[in-house]
Design a protein around this motif. Structure first.
Motif, PDB file in Angstrom:
ATOM      1  N   ILE A   1       0.853  -1.193   0.000  1.00  0.00           N
ATOM      2  CA  ILE A   1       0.000   0.000   0.000  1.00  0.00           C
ATOM      3  C   ILE A   1       0.885   1.238   0.000  1.00  0.00           C
ATOM      4  O   ILE A   1       1.773   1.367   0.853  1.00  0.00           O
ATOM      5  N   PRO A   2       0.685   2.173  -0.922  1.00  0.00           N
ATOM      6  CA  PRO A   2       1.527   3.385  -0.966  1.00  0.00           C
ATOM      7  C   PRO A   2       1.493   4.138   0.360  1.00  0.00           C
ATOM      8  O   PRO A   2       0.446   4.237   1.008  1.00  0.00           O
ATOM      9  N   ALA A   3       2.651   4.689   0.748  1.00  0.00           N
ATOM     10  CA  ALA A   3       2.772   5.337   2.054  1.00  0.00           C
ATOM     11  C   ALA A   3       1.899   6.569   2.180  1.00  0.00           C
ATOM     12  O   ALA A   3       1.532   6.962   3.290  1.00  0.00           O
ATOM     13  N   ASN A   4       1.534   7.189   1.049  1.00  0.00           N
ATOM     14  CA  ASN A   4       0.732   8.421   1.105  1.00  0.00           C
ATOM     15  C   ASN A   4      -0.769   8.155   1.029  1.00  0.00           C
ATOM     16  O   ASN A   4      -1.566   9.090   0.960  1.00  0.00           O
ATOM     17  N   LEU A   5      -1.160   6.883   1.038  1.00  0.00           N
ATOM     18  CA  LEU A   5      -2.574   6.530   0.941  1.00  0.00           C
ATOM     19  C   LEU A   5      -3.013   5.698   2.137  1.00  0.00           C
ATOM     20  O   LEU A   5      -2.201   5.023   2.775  1.00  0.00           O
ATOM     21  N   VAL A   6      -4.308   5.739   2.407  1.00  0.00           N
ATOM     22  CA  VAL A   6      -4.910   4.878   3.417  1.00  0.00           C
ATOM     23  C   VAL A   6      -6.178   4.290   2.810  1.00  0.00           C
ATOM     24  O   VAL A   6      -6.962   4.994   2.157  1.00  0.00           O
ATOM     25  N   ILE A   7      -6.372   2.994   2.983  1.00  0.00           N
ATOM     26  CA  ILE A   7      -7.553   2.324   2.431  1.00  0.00           C
ATOM     27  C   ILE A   7      -8.725   2.530   3.380  1.00  0.00           C
ATOM     28  O   ILE A   7      -8.642   2.226   4.571  1.00  0.00           O
ATOM     29  N   THR A   8      -9.817   3.037   2.838  1.00  0.00           N
ATOM     30  CA  THR A   8     -10.997   3.326   3.654  1.00  0.00           C
ATOM     31  C   THR A   8     -12.089   2.275   3.529  1.00  0.00           C
ATOM     32  O   THR A   8     -12.953   2.178   4.393  1.00  0.00           O
ATOM     33  N   ASP A   9     -12.065   1.485   2.451  1.00  0.00           N
ATOM     34  CA  ASP A   9     -13.115   0.475   2.273  1.00  0.00           C
ATOM     35  C   ASP A   9     -12.685  -0.513   1.198  1.00  0.00           C
ATOM     36  O   ASP A   9     -11.832  -0.215   0.361  1.00  0.00           O
ATOM     37  N   GLY A  10     -13.297  -1.690   1.244  1.00  0.00           N
ATOM     38  CA  GLY A  10     -13.127  -2.654   0.160  1.00  0.00           C
ATOM     39  C   GLY A  10     -12.297  -3.879   0.471  1.00  0.00           C
ATOM     40  O   GLY A  10     -12.377  -4.877  -0.247  1.00  0.00           O
TER      41      GLY A  10
ATOM     42  N   VAL B   1     -11.229   4.949  -6.341  1.00  0.00           N
ATOM     43  CA  VAL B   1     -11.639   3.551  -6.456  1.00  0.00           C
ATOM     44  C   VAL B   1     -10.713   2.813  -7.417  1.00  0.00           C
ATOM     45  O   VAL B   1     -10.441   3.283  -8.526  1.00  0.00           O
ATOM     46  N   THR B   2     -10.225   1.647  -6.975  1.00  0.00           N
ATOM     47  CA  THR B   2      -9.383   0.790  -7.805  1.00  0.00           C
ATOM     48  C   THR B   2      -9.939  -0.631  -7.754  1.00  0.00           C
ATOM     49  O   THR B   2     -10.200  -1.164  -6.678  1.00  0.00           O
ATOM     50  N   VAL B   3     -10.130  -1.236  -8.942  1.00  0.00           N
ATOM     51  CA  VAL B   3     -10.604  -2.621  -9.024  1.00  0.00           C
ATOM     52  C   VAL B   3      -9.393  -3.538  -9.088  1.00  0.00           C
ATOM     53  O   VAL B   3      -8.527  -3.394  -9.957  1.00  0.00           O
ATOM     54  N   VAL B   4      -9.314  -4.470  -8.153  1.00  0.00           N
ATOM     55  CA  VAL B   4      -8.191  -5.416  -8.096  1.00  0.00           C
ATOM     56  C   VAL B   4      -8.721  -6.799  -8.425  1.00  0.00           C
ATOM     57  O   VAL B   4      -9.453  -7.407  -7.637  1.00  0.00           O
TER      58      VAL B   4
ATOM     59  N   ILE C   1     -10.712 -22.765 -11.400  1.00  0.00           N
ATOM     60  CA  ILE C   1     -12.036 -22.772 -12.017  1.00  0.00           C
ATOM     61  C   ILE C   1     -12.833 -21.526 -11.651  1.00  0.00           C
ATOM     62  O   ILE C   1     -13.467 -20.903 -12.493  1.00  0.00           O
ATOM     63  N   ASP C   2     -12.771 -21.145 -10.376  1.00  0.00           N
ATOM     64  CA  ASP C   2     -13.615 -20.026  -9.944  1.00  0.00           C
ATOM     65  C   ASP C   2     -13.027 -19.397  -8.687  1.00  0.00           C
ATOM     66  O   ASP C   2     -12.413 -20.085  -7.863  1.00  0.00           O
ATOM     67  N   VAL C   3     -13.217 -18.081  -8.558  1.00  0.00           N
ATOM     68  CA  VAL C   3     -12.849 -17.333  -7.354  1.00  0.00           C
ATOM     69  C   VAL C   3     -14.049 -16.479  -6.967  1.00  0.00           C
ATOM     70  O   VAL C   3     -14.597 -15.755  -7.804  1.00  0.00           O
ATOM     71  N   GLN C   4     -14.445 -16.561  -5.723  1.00  0.00           N
ATOM     72  CA  GLN C   4     -15.556 -15.750  -5.226  1.00  0.00           C
ATOM     73  C   GLN C   4     -15.136 -14.967  -3.999  1.00  0.00           C
ATOM     74  O   GLN C   4     -14.751 -15.562  -3.006  1.00  0.00           O
ATOM     75  N   PRO C   5     -15.167 -13.635  -4.046  1.00  0.00           N
ATOM     76  CA  PRO C   5     -15.499 -12.832  -5.224  1.00  0.00           C
ATOM     77  C   PRO C   5     -14.334 -12.793  -6.209  1.00  0.00           C
ATOM     78  O   PRO C   5     -13.185 -12.960  -5.810  1.00  0.00           O
ATOM     79  N   PRO C   6     -14.603 -12.545  -7.504  1.00  0.00           N
ATOM     80  CA  PRO C   6     -13.526 -12.551  -8.506  1.00  0.00           C
ATOM     81  C   PRO C   6     -12.685 -11.291  -8.492  1.00  0.00           C
ATOM     82  O   PRO C   6     -11.663 -11.229  -9.164  1.00  0.00           O
ATOM     83  N   ARG C   7     -13.109 -10.292  -7.722  1.00  0.00           N
ATOM     84  CA  ARG C   7     -12.363  -9.034  -7.668  1.00  0.00           C
ATOM     85  C   ARG C   7     -12.715  -8.325  -6.363  1.00  0.00           C
ATOM     86  O   ARG C   7     -13.715  -8.644  -5.718  1.00  0.00           O
ATOM     87  N   ILE C   8     -11.874  -7.371  -5.971  1.00  0.00           N
ATOM     88  CA  ILE C   8     -12.205  -6.496  -4.857  1.00  0.00           C
ATOM     89  C   ILE C   8     -12.148  -5.054  -5.347  1.00  0.00           C
ATOM     90  O   ILE C   8     -11.357  -4.719  -6.232  1.00  0.00           O
ATOM     91  N   VAL C   9     -13.031  -4.232  -4.796  1.00  0.00           N
ATOM     92  CA  VAL C   9     -13.093  -2.818  -5.163  1.00  0.00           C
ATOM     93  C   VAL C   9     -12.549  -2.023  -3.979  1.00  0.00           C
ATOM     94  O   VAL C   9     -13.184  -1.926  -2.929  1.00  0.00           O
ATOM     95  N   VAL C  10     -11.357  -1.488  -4.140  1.00  0.00           N
ATOM     96  CA  VAL C  10     -10.648  -0.812  -3.060  1.00  0.00           C
ATOM     97  C   VAL C  10     -10.856   0.691  -3.157  1.00  0.00           C
ATOM     98  O   VAL C  10     -10.672   1.287  -4.228  1.00  0.00           O
ATOM     99  N   LYS C  11     -11.243   1.294  -2.016  1.00  0.00           N
ATOM    100  CA  LYS C  11     -11.359   2.750  -1.940  1.00  0.00           C
ATOM    101  C   LYS C  11     -10.221   3.289  -1.081  1.00  0.00           C
ATOM    102  O   LYS C  11      -9.994   2.792   0.027  1.00  0.00           O
ATOM    103  N   ALA C  12      -9.529   4.290  -1.582  1.00  0.00           N
ATOM    104  CA  ALA C  12      -8.382   4.845  -0.866  1.00  0.00           C
ATOM    105  C   ALA C  12      -8.472   6.368  -0.850  1.00  0.00           C
ATOM    106  O   ALA C  12      -9.092   6.986  -1.715  1.00  0.00           O
ATOM    107  N   ASP C  13      -7.833   6.952   0.167  1.00  0.00           N
ATOM    108  CA  ASP C  13      -7.808   8.409   0.301  1.00  0.00           C
ATOM    109  C   ASP C  13      -6.394   8.818   0.710  1.00  0.00           C
ATOM    110  O   ASP C  13      -5.607   8.000   1.201  1.00  0.00           O
ATOM    111  N   ASN C  14      -6.104  10.097   0.525  1.00  0.00           N
ATOM    112  CA  ASN C  14      -4.806  10.612   0.941  1.00  0.00           C
ATOM    113  C   ASN C  14      -4.650  10.488   2.452  1.00  0.00           C
ATOM    114  O   ASN C  14      -5.591  10.751   3.209  1.00  0.00           O
TER     115      ASN C  14
END
Length: 310
Positions: free
Chosen positions: A49-58, A95-98, A115-128
């Motif tokens: 995770i970049p040092a100048n960001l903090v993840i707020t959700d996802g 918002v970043t889709v991973v 064969i399958d991943v659930q969930p297939p992606r995560i939606v990450v929200k980040a702020d300064n």
């Protein structure tokens, strides 16, 4: 001569053919016949995770992965705890889709068909990630609804704290409240406390605690109480006290004049000296007062204690 050469090559060709057939058979056994499916729970471990960001959700803790592969290999995998590292070094503010595909889940799953991943992606929200200094604000509460108590001479150390967290949250905080409860029993005294600061989950106060000092004032009232004199001794049943009760004139915070629980904390005690059976002596009364109570006139400072005859 030609037939002679063929006869010499035949055993060699036969050996190669047998080896190829054996290899195909083994491949079939391992890769086809014994291939099974399994659903596994995988714990996600984030890094980068970049040092100048903090993840707020996802962020999520676990995903369900369905794999197909050799039974023996899958069995060994299911017996252990699976932890997968997820690289978040590429996320941006907002918002970043991973994706959580085979390519993104890393080399640990390449031995299997994913064969399958659930969930297939995560939606990450980040702020300064920012830091900002804000003042500390004292919020006074009291168990009394009539405003009989007053909190004065309030001081907080330090008076300002630094908040560290998401820009949107930190910018919205004008001050950090410090709740203090005005205890009627502490009326007339100075209170010192170390209070842990309460901030939103993603916001960290620096320092995490502050020192608070304040005085609680209240009007004073005089009260006369009848107080039973207790004997402080293991064999207290062998003694009698005359008079058994004494009248005590006290001053208490006005807010506690009718507080029976508080007034009951006034105690009068005597300690018996060495005495023979049937003997009586004068002894001094000792008074124990709760905080905020003042003894004005004990009425009498001595009582007579007598040791009973058996």
């Amino acid at each position: 001569m030609t037939s002679s050469r063929l006869s010499r090559r035949s055993p060699h060709l036969m050996s190669m053919l047998v080896a190829v057939l054996a290899a195909v058979s083994m491949w079939y056994v391992v890769s086809v016949r014994d291939r099974v499916e399994a659903q596994l729970e995988v714990t996600l471990d984030y890094y980068g995770i970049p040092a100048n960001l903090v993840i707020t959700d996802g962020l999520i803790n676990k995903v369900l992965v369905r794999l197909r592969g050799p039974e023996t290999l899958l069995r060994s995998v299911t017996q252990g705890k699976l932890i997968q590292a997820v690289d978040l070094s590429h996320i941006k503010k907002g918002v970043t889709v991973v994706p959580l595909t085979a390519e993104h889940l890393g080399p640990g799953f390449r031995a299997f068909e994913l064969i399958d991943v659930q969930p297939p992606r995560i939606v990450v929200k980040a702020d300064n990630l920012i830091e900002r200094s804000v003042p500390v604000r004292v919020a006074v509460g009291s168990s009394l609804s009539n405003g009989a108590l007053t909190v004065e001479n309030v001081s907080v150390t330090p008076a300002n704290v630094t908040l560290r967290g998401p820009e949107a949250m930190v910018e919205d905080i004008a001050s950090v409240p410090v709740p203090i409860q005005a205890d009627p029993k502490a009326a007339g005294s100075t209170v010192q406390q170390v209070v842990t600061l309460d901030t939103p989950g993603l916001v960290t106060p620096i320092p995490p605690t502050v020192k608070v000092q304040y005085s609680i004032t209240s009007g004073r009232a005089e009260v006369t109480r009848s107080c039973k004199v207790e004997v402080l001794a293991e064999n207290h049943r062998q003694f009698t006290v005359t008079p058994a009760e004494v009248s005590v004139h006290i001053e208490v915070p006005e807010a506690l004049v009718k507080n029976a629980q508080y007034l009951k904390q006034l105690e009068a005690t005597v300690s018996p000296p060495d005495m023979a059976e049937g003997e009586s002596r004068k002894v001094e009364i000792r008074f124990r007062l709760p905080e905020g109570m003042t003894l004005l006139n004990p009425g009498t400072e001595e009582v007579t204690i007598s040791r009973k005859k058996k």
